[in-house]
Design a protein around this motif. Sequence first.
Motif, PDB file in Angstrom:
ATOM      1  N   LEU A  59       0.822  -1.222   0.000  1.00  0.00           N
ATOM      2  CA  LEU A  59       0.000   0.000   0.000  1.00  0.00           C
ATOM      3  C   LEU A  59       0.849   1.262   0.000  1.00  0.00           C
ATOM      4  O   LEU A  59       0.370   2.335  -0.378  1.00  0.00           O
ATOM      5  CB  LEU A  59      -0.939   0.013   1.217  1.00  0.00           C
ATOM      6  N   PHE A  60       2.100   1.156   0.417  1.00  0.00           N
ATOM      7  CA  PHE A  60       2.974   2.329   0.450  1.00  0.00           C
ATOM      8  C   PHE A  60       3.278   2.874  -0.947  1.00  0.00           C
ATOM      9  O   PHE A  60       3.623   4.044  -1.087  1.00  0.00           O
ATOM     10  CB  PHE A  60       4.314   1.973   1.112  1.00  0.00           C
ATOM     11  N   GLN A  65       6.388   6.293   3.801  1.00  0.00           N
ATOM     12  CA  GLN A  65       5.439   6.562   4.872  1.00  0.00           C
ATOM     13  C   GLN A  65       4.008   6.342   4.370  1.00  0.00           C
ATOM     14  O   GLN A  65       3.687   6.678   3.233  1.00  0.00           O
ATOM     15  CB  GLN A  65       5.582   7.998   5.383  1.00  0.00           C
ATOM     16  N   LEU A  66       3.180   5.782   5.259  1.00  0.00           N
ATOM     17  CA  LEU A  66       1.788   5.498   4.907  1.00  0.00           C
ATOM     18  C   LEU A  66       0.862   6.071   5.967  1.00  0.00           C
ATOM     19  O   LEU A  66       1.021   5.797   7.159  1.00  0.00           O
ATOM     20  CB  LEU A  66       1.574   3.986   4.798  1.00  0.00           C
ATOM     21  N   SER A 173      -3.896   5.739  11.575  1.00  0.00           N
ATOM     22  CA  SER A 173      -2.676   5.021  11.925  1.00  0.00           C
ATOM     23  C   SER A 173      -1.608   5.367  10.898  1.00  0.00           C
ATOM     24  O   SER A 173      -1.915   5.520   9.705  1.00  0.00           O
ATOM     25  CB  SER A 173      -2.906   3.509  11.943  1.00  0.00           C
ATOM     26  N   THR A 174      -0.373   5.503  11.357  1.00  0.00           N
ATOM     27  CA  THR A 174       0.722   5.816  10.454  1.00  0.00           C
ATOM     28  C   THR A 174       1.785   4.732  10.528  1.00  0.00           C
ATOM     29  O   THR A 174       1.992   4.112  11.576  1.00  0.00           O
ATOM     30  CB  THR A 174       1.340   7.191  10.764  1.00  0.00           C
ATOM     31  N   PHE A 175       2.460   4.526   9.395  1.00  0.00           N
ATOM     32  CA  PHE A 175       3.415   3.434   9.262  1.00  0.00           C
ATOM     33  C   PHE A 175       4.647   3.900   8.490  1.00  0.00           C
ATOM     34  O   PHE A 175       4.577   4.851   7.691  1.00  0.00           O
ATOM     35  CB  PHE A 175       2.776   2.250   8.518  1.00  0.00           C
ATOM     36  N   GLY A 181      12.023  -3.403   3.312  1.00  0.00           N
ATOM     37  CA  GLY A 181      10.624  -3.746   3.130  1.00  0.00           C
ATOM     38  C   GLY A 181       9.885  -4.046   4.414  1.00  0.00           C
ATOM     39  O   GLY A 181       8.710  -4.434   4.387  1.00  0.00           O
ATOM     40  N   GLU A 182      10.543  -3.857   5.554  1.00  0.00           N
ATOM     41  CA  GLU A 182       9.888  -4.093   6.842  1.00  0.00           C
ATOM     42  C   GLU A 182       8.976  -2.909   7.164  1.00  0.00           C
ATOM     43  O   GLU A 182       9.315  -1.745   6.898  1.00  0.00           O
ATOM     44  CB  GLU A 182      10.932  -4.254   7.947  1.00  0.00           C
ATOM     45  N   VAL A 183       7.821  -3.213   7.751  1.00  0.00           N
ATOM     46  CA  VAL A 183       6.825  -2.180   8.068  1.00  0.00           C
ATOM     47  C   VAL A 183       6.727  -2.007   9.574  1.00  0.00           C
ATOM     48  O   VAL A 183       6.701  -2.990  10.326  1.00  0.00           O
ATOM     49  CB  VAL A 183       5.451  -2.557   7.483  1.00  0.00           C
ATOM     50  N   PHE A 184       6.650  -0.754   9.999  1.00  0.00           N
ATOM     51  CA  PHE A 184       6.567  -0.428  11.418  1.00  0.00           C
ATOM     52  C   PHE A 184       5.365   0.469  11.666  1.00  0.00           C
ATOM     53  O   PHE A 184       5.102   1.404  10.904  1.00  0.00           O
ATOM     54  CB  PHE A 184       7.847   0.289  11.883  1.00  0.00           C
ATOM     55  N   HIS A 185       4.635   0.173  12.736  1.00  0.00           N
ATOM     56  CA  HIS A 185       3.546   1.037  13.195  1.00  0.00           C
ATOM     57  C   HIS A 185       4.163   2.139  14.048  1.00  0.00           C
ATOM     58  O   HIS A 185       4.870   1.867  15.017  1.00  0.00           O
ATOM     59  CB  HIS A 185       2.548   0.214  14.016  1.00  0.00           C
TER      60      HIS A 185
END
Length: 242
Positions: A59-60, A65-66, A173-175, A181-185
């Motif tokens: 989705l990014f 940043q998402l 929510s932001t990520f 490729g690792e995603v963090f909340h």
Amino acid sequence: PVASRADWLAARKRLLAHEKEFTRTRDRLAEERRALPWVKVDTDYTFDTPEGPKSLAALFGSSSQLFVYHFMLAPGDAEGCVGCSFLADHIAAARVHLEHHDVTVALVSRAPLDDIRRYQQRMGWDLCWVSSAGTTFNHDFGVEFTPEELASGEVDYNYGKIKPWGPDAHGISTFFRNAAGEVFHTYSSYARGNEDLLTTYMVLDLMPLGRNETSADGHPMDWVKRHDEYAETPKPAHACCG
């Protein structure tokens, strides 16, 4: 009160001191927000999108940043939440600027994709809007409540216990996605914590009558409608914008 220009100017300068204090406090708050620790997202969420199934990382797009808005549109709903629609109007206007500054914007709802696309077409929003149906995404990020949680009379929302109004709630929510490729909340916010996104309210706060909300039932947003539901009022003949 009505005053002379000199008295008004003195009062305005006193207010300016408070406004500058608020601005500095806001800057410090933003720094604290960015300093929050991150949580790695290990769950493999798969969203239904117009381009087919996509992971959270996908989705990014090309951004690191998402920004996710948890939009209240549940399976079987004929139309989206009025308040969520109000906020989406503002996000839609900002999208082009955000996406040119390394932030991708996405709306996420539990409704099936066909229902989402039908309502999105009605509203005319040029936004990425995906379905989380069949995933625990909404529940994991605090905006969906199970039947058991609802039956208990209390649910966890906005970092505390509240009496539920239904199975869904709203929030952001932001990520962050790193080079591997690792995603963090990184952050989530709910209820009035997202009020700054509503430019309409920020403008009303500058006006002499303020928000001018006088609902008899105490609901502050009872005047807000979906943007296609306002009755058109003819502009005065002398209106500057014709």
